[in-house]
Scaffold this motif. Structure first.
Motif: not given
Length: 137
Positions: A47, A50-51, A54-55, A58, A64-67, A70, A95
């Motif tokens: 990973e 940023l991945d 997000e994970r 959640n 649920v974020i819009d990367p 961030a 964020v």
């Protein structure tokens, strides 16, 4: 003598600084621990930070974020809160969230903390020594 090589005593994490409109910070406490910290978690080998963020957001909070929204703040180090003799290397991101977080997975408690009211609260070293300062305390 501890047989763990010094280099492997680092835990790489991605964590979010999330503030509400009044400047309160979202902090979480994992099950079986006492320190509050930023939501986030360990970066897996496959990973990017940023991945991971997000994970983890959640899984832990149902967010649920819009990367693209961030904002990376940099790489910071501090003593690990829950693993003695370890250091966390944290990729921190500012964020914004649109929905209300709901504790899930290993999150036992979630609070919104006014940064000036942190006295007496058990905070992870990263939160206590860096995040409060970054957030303007």
């Amino acid at each position: 003598m501890n047989s763990i090589p010094r280099e492997s005593r680092k835990i790489r994490i991605a964590a979010a600084i999330i503030a509400d409109a009044s400047g309160r910070l979202l902090l979480v406490r994992k099950r079986g621990t006492s320190a509050f910290m930023q939501p986030g978690g360990k970066i897996e080998a496959h990973e990017q930070p940023l991945d991971t963020l997000e994970r983890e957001l959640n899984e832990e909070l149902g967010l649920v974020i819009d990367p693209a929204t961030a904002s990376p703040l940099g790489l910071f180090s501090a003593q690990a809160a829950n693993e003695p003799d370890y250091t966390v290397e944290a990729e921190l991101f500012m964020v914004s969230i649109e929905s209300q977080p709901v504790p899930a997975a290993e999150i036992e408690e979630m609070i919104w903390l006014e940064p000036t009211a942190a006295n007496g609260l058990d905070l992870a070293p990263l939160t206590r020594d860096l995040v409060l300062r970054l957030s303007g305390r």
